[in-house]
Design a protein around this motif. Structure first.
Motif, PDB file in Angstrom:
ATOM      1  N   MET A  74      -2.940   0.132  -4.025  1.00  0.00           N
ATOM      2  CA  MET A  74      -2.320  -1.170  -3.792  1.00  0.00           C
ATOM      3  C   MET A  74      -1.509  -1.591  -5.002  1.00  0.00           C
ATOM      4  O   MET A  74      -1.860  -1.267  -6.137  1.00  0.00           O
ATOM      5  CB  MET A  74      -3.378  -2.240  -3.530  1.00  0.00           C
ATOM      6  N   ILE A 113       0.885  -1.171   0.000  1.00  0.00           N
ATOM      7  CA  ILE A 113       0.000   0.000   0.000  1.00  0.00           C
ATOM      8  C   ILE A 113       0.917   1.213   0.000  1.00  0.00           C
ATOM      9  O   ILE A 113       1.734   1.384   0.906  1.00  0.00           O
ATOM     10  CB  ILE A 113      -0.939   0.022   1.214  1.00  0.00           C
ATOM     11  N   GLU A 139      -4.168   6.584  -1.275  1.00  0.00           N
ATOM     12  CA  GLU A 139      -3.277   5.439  -1.389  1.00  0.00           C
ATOM     13  C   GLU A 139      -3.733   4.499  -2.505  1.00  0.00           C
ATOM     14  O   GLU A 139      -4.861   4.596  -2.975  1.00  0.00           O
ATOM     15  CB  GLU A 139      -3.267   4.648  -0.067  1.00  0.00           C
ATOM     16  N   VAL A 154      -7.835  -9.705   2.153  1.00  0.00           N
ATOM     17  CA  VAL A 154      -7.189  -9.033   3.287  1.00  0.00           C
ATOM     18  C   VAL A 154      -8.089  -7.938   3.847  1.00  0.00           C
ATOM     19  O   VAL A 154      -8.936  -7.390   3.149  1.00  0.00           O
ATOM     20  CB  VAL A 154      -5.806  -8.443   2.914  1.00  0.00           C
ATOM     21  N   ALA A 155      -7.880  -7.648   5.113  1.00  0.00           N
ATOM     22  CA  ALA A 155      -8.718  -6.665   5.799  1.00  0.00           C
ATOM     23  C   ALA A 155      -8.253  -5.232   5.556  1.00  0.00           C
ATOM     24  O   ALA A 155      -8.986  -4.296   5.854  1.00  0.00           O
ATOM     25  CB  ALA A 155      -8.747  -6.950   7.291  1.00  0.00           C
ATOM     26  N   ILE A 156      -7.039  -5.060   5.041  1.00  0.00           N
ATOM     27  CA  ILE A 156      -6.562  -3.700   4.803  1.00  0.00           C
ATOM     28  C   ILE A 156      -7.027  -3.222   3.440  1.00  0.00           C
ATOM     29  O   ILE A 156      -7.262  -4.022   2.531  1.00  0.00           O
ATOM     30  CB  ILE A 156      -5.025  -3.595   4.904  1.00  0.00           C
ATOM     31  N   ALA A 157      -7.163  -1.944   3.323  1.00  0.00           N
ATOM     32  CA  ALA A 157      -7.555  -1.345   2.051  1.00  0.00           C
ATOM     33  C   ALA A 157      -6.951   0.045   1.970  1.00  0.00           C
ATOM     34  O   ALA A 157      -6.807   0.724   2.991  1.00  0.00           O
ATOM     35  CB  ALA A 157      -9.069  -1.261   1.933  1.00  0.00           C
ATOM     36  N   PRO A 158      -6.582   0.466   0.784  1.00  0.00           N
ATOM     37  CA  PRO A 158      -6.051   1.821   0.653  1.00  0.00           C
ATOM     38  C   PRO A 158      -7.135   2.856   0.915  1.00  0.00           C
ATOM     39  O   PRO A 158      -8.310   2.627   0.620  1.00  0.00           O
ATOM     40  CB  PRO A 158      -5.563   1.877  -0.793  1.00  0.00           C
ATOM     41  N   ARG A 159      -6.726   3.979   1.478  1.00  0.00           N
ATOM     42  CA  ARG A 159      -7.678   5.081   1.687  1.00  0.00           C
ATOM     43  C   ARG A 159      -7.915   5.749   0.337  1.00  0.00           C
ATOM     44  O   ARG A 159      -6.976   6.138  -0.354  1.00  0.00           O
ATOM     45  CB  ARG A 159      -7.117   6.088   2.692  1.00  0.00           C
ATOM     46  N   ASP A 199       2.338   0.215   4.030  1.00  0.00           N
ATOM     47  CA  ASP A 199       2.073  -1.080   4.645  1.00  0.00           C
ATOM     48  C   ASP A 199       2.440  -2.180   3.657  1.00  0.00           C
ATOM     49  O   ASP A 199       2.348  -1.991   2.443  1.00  0.00           O
ATOM     50  CB  ASP A 199       0.600  -1.195   5.030  1.00  0.00           C
ATOM     51  N   VAL A 205       1.889  -6.471   3.078  1.00  0.00           N
ATOM     52  CA  VAL A 205       1.253  -7.725   3.484  1.00  0.00           C
ATOM     53  C   VAL A 205       1.963  -8.853   2.747  1.00  0.00           C
ATOM     54  O   VAL A 205       2.067  -8.827   1.520  1.00  0.00           O
ATOM     55  CB  VAL A 205      -0.254  -7.740   3.129  1.00  0.00           C
TER      56      VAL A 205
END
Length: 70
Positions: free
Chosen positions: A62, A10, A60, A51-56, A27, A29
């Motif tokens: 990926m 990210i 941001e 995955v639980a993360i995501a770009p704002r 970040d 992963v």
């Protein structure tokens, strides 16, 4: 055959895609290891979906990186 490692990065929109590396990412992963570059691209997309993360949004993005171990 040497497996590939999948990394999901990210990065800030202020960082160009060519400069988005693990060292410059906000970040990182670690994804699964796969046997080929094709599997890396496909599994990288599957990993992103799970995955639980995501770009704002608007800040941001990926990026999937496929690396062979050193």
């Amino acid at each position: 055959m040497t497996p590939y490692s999948i990394l999901i990065l990210i990065c800030s929109l202020s960082v160009s895609p060519s400069d988005c590396r693990p060292e410059t990412a906000i970040d990182v992963v670690q994804g699964p290891k796969v046997a080929s570059a094709l599997q890396c691209g496909l599994m990288g997309q599957t990993t992103i979906a799970g995955v639980a993360i995501a770009p704002r949004e608007g800040q941001e993005y990926m990026k999937i990186v496929c690396r062979r171990p050193a």
